[in-house]
Design a protein around this motif. Sequence first.
Motif, PDB file in Angstrom:
ATOM      1  N   ALA A 186       0.829  -1.208   0.000  1.00  0.00           N
ATOM      2  CA  ALA A 186       0.000   0.000   0.000  1.00  0.00           C
ATOM      3  C   ALA A 186       0.862   1.256   0.000  1.00  0.00           C
ATOM      4  CB  ALA A 186      -0.926  -0.013   1.218  1.00  0.00           C
ATOM      5  N   ARG A 187       1.909   1.251   0.797  1.00  0.00           N
ATOM      6  CA  ARG A 187       2.802   2.412   0.846  1.00  0.00           C
ATOM      7  C   ARG A 187       3.564   2.573  -0.468  1.00  0.00           C
ATOM      8  NH1 ARG A 187       5.172   3.657   6.632  1.00  0.00           N
ATOM      9  NH2 ARG A 187       3.319   3.293   7.914  1.00  0.00           N
ATOM     10  N   ALA A 188       3.975   1.462  -1.058  1.00  0.00           N
ATOM     11  CA  ALA A 188       4.738   1.517  -2.305  1.00  0.00           C
ATOM     12  C   ALA A 188       3.884   2.065  -3.444  1.00  0.00           C
ATOM     13  CB  ALA A 188       5.278   0.136  -2.654  1.00  0.00           C
ATOM     14  N   VAL A 189       2.657   1.620  -3.536  1.00  0.00           N
ATOM     15  CA  VAL A 189       1.761   2.104  -4.597  1.00  0.00           C
ATOM     16  C   VAL A 189       1.547   3.611  -4.461  1.00  0.00           C
ATOM     17  CG1 VAL A 189      -0.613   2.022  -5.445  1.00  0.00           C
ATOM     18  CG2 VAL A 189       0.627  -0.106  -5.014  1.00  0.00           C
ATOM     19  N   ASP A 190       1.337   4.075  -3.222  1.00  0.00           N
ATOM     20  CA  ASP A 190       1.145   5.505  -2.990  1.00  0.00           C
ATOM     21  C   ASP A 190       2.408   6.291  -3.348  1.00  0.00           C
ATOM     22  OD1 ASP A 190      -0.274   7.868  -1.762  1.00  0.00           O
ATOM     23  OD2 ASP A 190       1.421   7.727  -0.380  1.00  0.00           O
ATOM     24  N   LEU A 191       3.560   5.778  -2.926  1.00  0.00           N
ATOM     25  CA  LEU A 191       4.830   6.475  -3.202  1.00  0.00           C
ATOM     26  C   LEU A 191       5.088   6.572  -4.700  1.00  0.00           C
ATOM     27  CD1 LEU A 191       7.500   7.728  -2.165  1.00  0.00           C
ATOM     28  CD2 LEU A 191       8.458   5.412  -2.216  1.00  0.00           C
ATOM     29  N   VAL A 192       4.873   5.482  -5.417  1.00  0.00           N
ATOM     30  CA  VAL A 192       5.104   5.476  -6.864  1.00  0.00           C
ATOM     31  C   VAL A 192       4.177   6.471  -7.555  1.00  0.00           C
ATOM     32  CG1 VAL A 192       4.825   4.087  -8.943  1.00  0.00           C
ATOM     33  CG2 VAL A 192       6.123   3.185  -6.998  1.00  0.00           C
ATOM     34  N   ALA A 193       2.927   6.524  -7.135  1.00  0.00           N
ATOM     35  CA  ALA A 193       1.989   7.480  -7.738  1.00  0.00           C
ATOM     36  C   ALA A 193       2.453   8.910  -7.506  1.00  0.00           C
ATOM     37  CB  ALA A 193       0.594   7.272  -7.158  1.00  0.00           C
ATOM     38  N   ARG A 194       2.927   9.184  -6.313  1.00  0.00           N
ATOM     39  CA  ARG A 194       3.393  10.557  -6.008  1.00  0.00           C
ATOM     40  C   ARG A 194       4.700  10.866  -6.749  1.00  0.00           C
ATOM     41  NH1 ARG A 194       1.613  12.684  -0.366  1.00  0.00           N
ATOM     42  NH2 ARG A 194      -0.091  11.292   0.240  1.00  0.00           N
ATOM     43  N   TYR A 195       5.559   9.876  -6.862  1.00  0.00           N
ATOM     44  CA  TYR A 195       6.808  10.068  -7.613  1.00  0.00           C
ATOM     45  C   TYR A 195       6.498  10.357  -9.078  1.00  0.00           C
ATOM     46  CZ  TYR A 195      11.297   8.859  -9.783  1.00  0.00           C
ATOM     47  OH  TYR A 195      12.462   8.870 -10.519  1.00  0.00           O
ATOM     48  N   ASP A 196       5.620   9.557  -9.661  1.00  0.00           N
ATOM     49  CA  ASP A 196       5.269   9.762 -11.068  1.00  0.00           C
ATOM     50  C   ASP A 196       4.672  11.144 -11.301  1.00  0.00           C
ATOM     51  OD1 ASP A 196       6.209   7.249 -11.612  1.00  0.00           O
ATOM     52  OD2 ASP A 196       4.231   6.309 -11.836  1.00  0.00           O
ATOM     53  N   ALA A 197       3.849  11.590 -10.364  1.00  0.00           N
ATOM     54  CA  ALA A 197       3.263  12.920 -10.485  1.00  0.00           C
ATOM     55  C   ALA A 197       4.335  14.012 -10.349  1.00  0.00           C
ATOM     56  CB  ALA A 197       2.186  13.117  -9.431  1.00  0.00           C
ATOM     57  N   ALA A 198       5.310  13.775  -9.469  1.00  0.00           N
ATOM     58  CA  ALA A 198       6.343  14.779  -9.224  1.00  0.00           C
ATOM     59  C   ALA A 198       7.291  14.932 -10.407  1.00  0.00           C
ATOM     60  CB  ALA A 198       7.130  14.424  -7.963  1.00  0.00           C
ATOM     61  N   VAL A 199       7.539  13.837 -11.124  1.00  0.00           N
ATOM     62  CA  VAL A 199       8.495  13.914 -12.241  1.00  0.00           C
ATOM     63  C   VAL A 199       7.790  14.191 -13.571  1.00  0.00           C
ATOM     64  CG1 VAL A 199      10.122  12.368 -11.116  1.00  0.00           C
ATOM     65  CG2 VAL A 199       8.450  11.414 -12.690  1.00  0.00           C
ATOM     66  N   ALA A 200       6.471  14.198 -13.562  1.00  0.00           N
ATOM     67  CA  ALA A 200       5.728  14.410 -14.814  1.00  0.00           C
ATOM     68  C   ALA A 200       5.959  15.821 -15.367  1.00  0.00           C
ATOM     69  CB  ALA A 200       4.252  14.170 -14.581  1.00  0.00           C
TER      70      ALA A 200
END
Length: 200
Positions: A186-200
């Motif tokens: 659950a934490r990994a999925v949330d982190l990846v989503a936030r990372y993807d948004a941050a680098v977009a």
Amino acid sequence: MRNIVAILRGVRPDEVEAIAGVLVDSGITRIEVPLNSPDPLDSVARLARGYGEVALIGAGTVLSPEDVQAVRDAGGRLIVSPDCNADVIRATKAAGMLSFPGVMTPTECFAALRAGADGLKFFPGSLVGPAGLKAIRAVLPPETEVLAVGGAGPDNLAEWIAAGANGFGIGSELYAPGMGPADVAARAVDLVARYDAAVA
């Protein structure tokens, strides 16, 4: 590849493969087992056998050339340290592995790069801060890979990226002793989503 290193401090060998599985499934394919974890070399060996083809496996809190050799013998390919030790960096490169030493100052940054480091781990990031990284980034070679560790997490990834971070080492925001695979997933999925948004 998402430039996130999962730091599994305190993980046990009997649980490490299941936790790594959910990390890889979520898109996190760099995994570090700190050497002050229980039986860390056993964990590194298990990860190297099970996930070495799809993930970069290594160790953290690596403090000596002897540690470097032990990690290599276990199948690790990544060496992360809390400090800038030229002997550790040189031993890592001689072993054909990736070196990410810990730094805080320009002096340490350039000492690490001169010794052959592949990238820099700004640690603890909470002391350097994005403003400090931005100032140091101005004098580093532009191609230098910089990871923010200790103080970088899901809530401030974009701020660190704007300051010049290329990636992150994430510990307790992803895994803490006692967490099961479902918690980590659950934490990994949330982190990846936030990372993807941050680098977009």
